[in-house]
Every structure is written in C-alpha cells, then in structure tokens.
Design a protein around this motif. Structure first.
Motif, short mmCIF file in Angstrom:
data_model
loop_
_atom_site.label_atom_id
_atom_site.label_comp_id
_atom_site.label_asym_id
_atom_site.label_seq_id
_atom_site.Cartn_x
_atom_site.Cartn_y
_atom_site.Cartn_z
N PHE A 211 -23.91 -38.61 -73.80
CA PHE A 211 -22.70 -38.70 -72.99
C PHE A 211 -22.99 -39.23 -71.60
CE2 PHE A 211 -19.54 -36.73 -70.14
CZ PHE A 211 -18.39 -37.30 -70.67
N PHE A 212 -24.01 -38.67 -70.93
CA PHE A 212 -24.24 -39.03 -69.53
C PHE A 212 -24.87 -40.41 -69.38
CE2 PHE A 212 -23.64 -34.47 -69.30
CZ PHE A 212 -22.71 -34.41 -68.29
N THR A 213 -25.80 -40.77 -70.29
CA THR A 213 -26.36 -42.12 -70.17
C THR A 213 -25.26 -43.15 -70.42
OG1 THR A 213 -27.19 -41.76 -72.38
CG2 THR A 213 -28.81 -41.80 -70.62
N THR A 214 -24.34 -42.85 -71.34
CA THR A 214 -23.24 -43.78 -71.59
C THR A 214 -22.38 -43.94 -70.35
OG1 THR A 214 -23.18 -43.17 -73.90
CG2 THR A 214 -21.22 -44.23 -73.01
N PHE B 17 -23.15 -43.57 -67.30
CA PHE B 17 -23.77 -44.21 -66.15
C PHE B 17 -24.59 -45.45 -66.50
CE2 PHE B 17 -23.12 -39.77 -64.82
CZ PHE B 17 -22.19 -40.03 -63.83
N ASN B 18 -24.56 -45.86 -67.77
CA ASN B 18 -25.24 -47.10 -68.15
C ASN B 18 -24.43 -48.28 -67.64
OD1 ASN B 18 -26.17 -49.38 -69.56
ND2 ASN B 18 -26.97 -48.06 -71.19
N LYS B 19 -25.14 -49.33 -67.14
CA LYS B 19 -24.36 -50.40 -66.52
C LYS B 19 -24.19 -51.65 -67.39
CE LYS B 19 -28.19 -51.56 -63.39
NZ LYS B 19 -29.23 -51.07 -64.27
N ASP B 20 -24.54 -51.58 -68.66
CA ASP B 20 -24.36 -52.73 -69.55
C ASP B 20 -23.29 -52.45 -70.60
OD1 ASP B 20 -26.40 -54.39 -68.48
OD2 ASP B 20 -27.87 -53.06 -69.42
N GLU C 120 -26.69 -56.83 -80.80
CA GLU C 120 -27.65 -56.11 -81.65
C GLU C 120 -28.90 -55.82 -80.84
OE1 GLU C 120 -27.91 -54.23 -84.44
OE2 GLU C 120 -25.94 -55.12 -84.77
N PRO C 121 -29.24 -54.62 -80.45
CA PRO C 121 -28.44 -53.40 -80.61
C PRO C 121 -27.29 -53.36 -79.57
CG PRO C 121 -30.43 -52.93 -79.37
CD PRO C 121 -30.48 -54.38 -79.72
N PRO C 122 -26.20 -52.71 -79.89
CA PRO C 122 -25.08 -52.66 -78.93
C PRO C 122 -25.42 -51.80 -77.72
CG PRO C 122 -24.63 -51.27 -80.83
CD PRO C 122 -25.90 -52.00 -81.13
N LYS C 123 -24.81 -52.15 -76.57
CA LYS C 123 -25.00 -51.33 -75.37
C LYS C 123 -23.62 -50.86 -74.92
CE LYS C 123 -29.05 -53.81 -73.78
NZ LYS C 123 -29.29 -55.11 -73.14
N PHE C 124 -23.43 -49.56 -74.88
CA PHE C 124 -22.14 -49.01 -74.47
C PHE C 124 -22.28 -48.34 -73.11
CE2 PHE C 124 -22.24 -48.81 -79.14
CZ PHE C 124 -21.13 -49.59 -79.43
N GLY C 125 -22.16 -49.12 -72.04
CA GLY C 125 -22.22 -48.53 -70.70
C GLY C 125 -20.83 -48.50 -70.10
N ILE D 195 -15.53 -48.13 -65.57
CA ILE D 195 -14.97 -47.08 -64.70
C ILE D 195 -14.84 -47.63 -63.29
CG2 ILE D 195 -15.40 -44.80 -63.69
CD1 ILE D 195 -16.81 -44.06 -66.32
N LEU D 196 -15.92 -48.30 -62.80
CA LEU D 196 -15.86 -48.87 -61.45
C LEU D 196 -14.76 -49.92 -61.35
CD1 LEU D 196 -19.57 -49.18 -60.30
CD2 LEU D 196 -17.80 -47.61 -59.50
N GLY D 197 -14.59 -50.71 -62.41
CA GLY D 197 -13.52 -51.72 -62.42
C GLY D 197 -12.17 -51.06 -62.20
#
Lengths: 289, 284
Positions: A45-48, A50-53, A59-64, A69-71
């Motif tokens: 939950f938390f890495t998602t 605060f992840n910035k990508d 592949e592999p997907p990045k869900f940041g 949120i900042l947008g």
C-alpha cells in the motif's frame, strides 16, 4: 381509514428515499473497497502511494500513485486559490452591497455557470485558454495544470458563492445594526463583524469547493496534458487521479492488476473527498457563538 | 387520488408494453474500438439498405470494452484496433466464449507536425528517441532550436498500444523503452489534431483518417539512408509504409446466421469500398 393508510404509505416512501442515498454511498464504498483490496493485496500500500512511476501497461507494470495524487493536488490548489477570493468577494457584493434587482440577475448568472457541462468548459479550454497560456508564459504547450485550475475555478465558483452568501445572510441582523450604530462604516462592519461571524460557513464553502474540483474529470482530462510527471509548478502538465481512471478504464483488460489498480485510485479519491466533506460538515454545523 | 394514480399506472404499463412489442427483431450488436466506430456505423447503414430486415446497432467505448462485452456475451461482434491479448483469450475461454478473428481493414498511423515545421522526415529510431525523451530539441533532427512537445494518445487507445510496441519499442519484444513521463497524453485523435495544428513545436500521431491540411504528415524511414515513405492509402495498402496495423472483428466462434451475413458484407467489394470512403485502407 383510507386517508390514514395513504398517510403511512407516503411516510414510508419518503423514509425510503431519505435513506436510499445513504445506502447507496455505503454500497459504493463496499464495492470500491472490495475491488481495491484485490489490488492492494498484491502490492504494498505505502510503496504504491509514494512510488513516482505510473506505467500500468509495461512489463513489469509500475503502479505509483504519487504523480497522480500530486496532479490532483496541484490542479485543486490552483483552482481554489483563484476561486476563493473571487467567490467570497462576489458573495459579499451580492448579500451586502448589490441592490435587489442586480442581486437577482447576478444570482441567476452564477447558477447558470453551474449549469455549463464540464465538457464544454474543457472544449473552450483546449481551443481558447491553452493557446493563451502558451503565449503569455512562453511555454512549449499550454496544456498545463494552470489551464485546468482556471477552468475548474469556474466550476467551483457557484458552489462557493452560494454557500458563502447563505452564511453571510444568516448572520443575525442585530450584529450589523449594532456595529453600524457604534459608528462603524459599511466596509468596517463587513470586515470586522459579518465576515468573522460567517467564518465557519466560508470554510465549509471552500471545503465543498475543493470536493467539487478534486472529483471533476472531463475538463481536466481535456486540458491538463495528462503527463504522469512529478509536477513542481502550475505551468507543467499533470495527470490527475480522475483523468487516469477515465482515460484508462475503456481499454483496460478486465480482471488484470491494472483494472484493479484503477479501483485502487478510485478508493484513494473516495477517501480524500470523504474527509474533505466531513471537515466541511463539521464547520457548517459548528455551534455559532 | 387513488384513481389518478391507478390511471397513471395503467398508462405507464400500456406505454411500456407497446415499446416492448416494437423491438421484435433482435439486432446484431457491434461494440468496441473508437477508431472503428464511424467505420462500423457506415457499414451498418450500407448493410441495412440491402438487408432492411436485419437491424445492426453499433457502439464505441474502446477495443477493451468491446472485448469485455464479447466475453460477457452482450455483443455479437467486437471491433478491435489491436490483437486480443493472451489474458483476454484465456478469460474468454474460461467463460465458454471462443474468440474468432477476422481482419476487416487496415489503418495507417500517421506522425504529424505543424505545416510550418521544417522537419519532413524521421526514422523509426528518431521517433522512438523523441517519444522516450532521449531527443528533446528539434535541432537534433534537423529542425529549429526549439523544445519538442511530444503528444500521444492515452492508454485507453489501441493506437497508443500499437505505437508503443511498433515505434517506441522499435517492434522488438522485450525492449524496455517507455513513453517519457513528460509526453502529453491526449484523450482523442481530434485533441491531437487541435494541439499540433496550433503548435509549431508539437509532434503527435493519429489515424490516417484524421489527416487534414492543417497538419503535415512526416515521411518515415526504417534507416537513416531511407527510403522515407509518406503515408497514404496507397503506401499503407501495399505495405511500403510500415507504421500500419490491421483492424479486427472478433466473434464468438465462426460467424453464423445474421452475423455471418454482416461480416460477409464487410468483406465484400461493397464493404471494402466503405473502408476506402472512411479513409481507412481496404484489405485488398
């Protein structure tokens, strides 16, 4: 006998309508929670958060969620900074200064502003506002957070004006009369007596305005550029939470992690708007002195 | 009071049952790609002139939406501007749907810039570098000293996926290239047309059908030496222009009955003429 039966029937019907809204909200919340648990059980939950990508289809997907949120925060902040001073000033003019004929015209006009569909505002933004912003600030492109903020300020204004106006009108008349009788001028009365007395209402108006803006989708989707970067100025493109859901839902593979991640975004958005509304409510119902 | 309510109810029931009776014939449902929705509409209009007894209903929503509808059995035909993904085929099979693929036309993806932009040709490698953010100034590709504004369709678009795989990733499986974060994601072909035509520093990609004289199509080459091919219905049709893709219709199993009648019409000379009229490229 028949009248009594009818009476009870109507009572029940009204009761059902009354709780229907609450039941709906609860159902929506449960649904969102259920679908987003499918997402948050597979990622941290938390890495998602605060992840910035944000690369959901790679592949592999990045869900940041951070850029999204900042947008949303940037666009909302800009819109509120623009809408609040104008909205409060307009409300003061309408409730305290304007003669009754102008008051009616203004109120109707502001209500009309609320009736403009957001897609129309978005369209105006893309053909008129974005080129103007590009020219004025000498940017490579006018599709920026600022364009979204200005358009959303228009959408938040009716909410803000009407609630602030309500708050100003409900300040007891004796306050105003007392102040004037002590020799204060009209402006001094407004600034030192009426505005402080109406302050909780004004805060509530701002909160509801924020709630209105952060949930808006169509206009921001069209004019903010939707690039998932970490913004550090209003003159950059941003991708909001709402635009991400709207843009990606149509093409997402159902049942995939990407699909559930969009519900995760929806859940985050729901939590944010819930707390904003809660705060607005607390201010609205705070006991007046 | 009760009489009035009773009367209203009666009228309501009467109206509903009348409406219910009207739609006796079951329509052929088509759903899917936004790129193809106008094409599907034209096909259905031409088709219904010849077969007034078979109604056809067309809706958009995106390729993924169409496939989801095919899997849930709420549509007969899914229009799709990309291949069905492995995962989607798996889900379909598990729900007893057997997707059957028919190629019904081709679409060229055109890279566009503003007419006043002096750049006329780019290689696939240069395009990839522009959209991944390795090249950020027009000077690097023979243009003026200006920051490049790269515009892409958003991820809801089959065109986005196609451009990502065949241009950004250079058509190589396992390539890790991605759209740069600063690339603006536009919600429609039309939004790209608007922004590019008014911005001399912008570059974007659109379907061949959206090309007009407010835009300039860039000739694309596979190597620096060329040849650079300008996209047109002819160059897409004879496959010399490389950035093009097939358009699909998916059905549950081999088409039969009214669905077969419709797809046969789509593949006929008449149906393929509609493809040409709509600025797509026929299959032959």
């Amino acid at each position: 006998m028949r009248r009594k039966l009818f009476e009870r029937f109507v009572e029940r019907a009204i009761f059902l309508s009354g709780i229907a809204a609450v039941i709906l909200v609860v159902l929506i919340f449960v649904f969102l929670l259920k679908e987003s648990i499918a997402f948050f059980s597979q990622v941290n939950f938390f890495t998602t958060l605060f992840n910035k990508d944000w690369y959901p289809i790679s592949e592999p997907p990045k869900f940041g969620f951070l850029p999204l949120i900042l947008g949303s925060v940037f666009v909302t902040f800009g819109a509120i900074v623009i809408a609040v001073p104008f909205g409060v000033a307009a409300a003061i003019y309408i409730s305290e200064v304007a003669p009754s004929r102008i008051k009616d015209i203004l109120k109707t006009g502001i209500e009309l502003l609320a009736a403009i569909p957001s897609i129309v505002l978005g369209f105006i933004g893309i053909v008129a506002l974005a080129p103007l912003i590009k020219y004025v600030f000498r940017l490579p492109s006018g599709l920026t957070a600022l364009a979204g903020s200005i358009m959303l300020a228009f959408m938040a204004m009716p909410t803000i004006v009407s609630i602030v106006e309500d708050a100003l009108t409900s300040v007891p008349k004796s306050y105003k009369e007392g102040s004037l009788a002590l020799g204060a001028t009209h402006w001094q009365t407004i600034r030192r007596v009426i505005l402080p007395a109406a302050f909780p209402g004004i805060v509530a108006a701002v909160m509801l305005g924020i709630g209105r803006v952060i949930g808006e989708t169509m206009a921001v989707l069209m004019i903010t550029g939707n690039a998932a970067i970490l913004p550090h100025s209003l003159l950059q493109p941003v991708r909001t939470l709402t635009a991400t859901i709207a843009a990606e839902m149509g093409e997402v593979i159902q049942g995939s992690l990407h699909y559930y991640s969009l519900f995760g975004i929806g859940f985050v958005l729901f939590v944010i708007t819930f707390f904003i509304n809660l705060m607005a409510d607390m201010f609205l119902h705070r006991k007046r002195f | 009071m009760f009489k009035k309510i009773g009367l209203l109810l009666l009228v309501f029931i009467a109206v509903v049952s009348l409406v219910g009776c009207g739609g006796g014939k079951k329509a052929v449902q088509i759903k899917g790609s936004d790129t193809m929705v106008n094409l599907g509409q034209s096909w259905s209009e031409e088709f219904m002139k010849k077969h007034p007894d078979i109604p056809v209903a067309v809706t958009g929503g995106g390729s993924g939406t169409g496939i989801a509808a095919l899997i849930n059995k709420t549509t007969d035909i899914a229009e799709c501007s990309r291949n069905m993904e492995k995962k989607e085929i798996e889900i379909a099979r598990s729900k007893g749907v057997d997707p059957y693929e028919t190629i019904v036309g081709n679409d060229g993806i055109v890279v566009v810039v503003a007419p006043e932009n002096p750049v006329n040709k780019l290689t696939i490698q240069q395009l990839s570098d522009i959209f991944t953010g390795k090249i950020t100034n027009w000077q690097a590709v023979g243009g003026p000293d200006k920051e490049i504004v790269a515009l892409s369709r958003d991820r809801n678009s089959g065109t986005h996926v196609f451009f990502l795989e065949h241009v950004v990733k250079l058509g190589k499986k396992g390539n890790n290239n991605e759209f740069a974060k600063g690339v603006l994601m536009m919600p429609s072909n039309q939004a790209i047309v608007e922004e590019v035509s008014g911005n001399s520093a912008a570059i974007g990609y659109i379907g061949l059908g959206y090309l007009n004289d407010r835009l300039k199509a860039v000739a694309v080459g596979k190597t620096v030496a060329g040849p650079y091919i300008t996209p047109s219905i002819k160059t897409v049709g004879n496959k010399t222009y490389s950035v093009s893709r097939p358009l699909y219709m998916y059905t549950n199993g081999v088409p039969s009955g009214e669905v077969k009648t419709f797809i046969d019409f789509v593949l006929s000379d008449e149906g393929q003429k509609v493809v040409l009229d709509m600025d797509f490229v026929p299959i032959r």
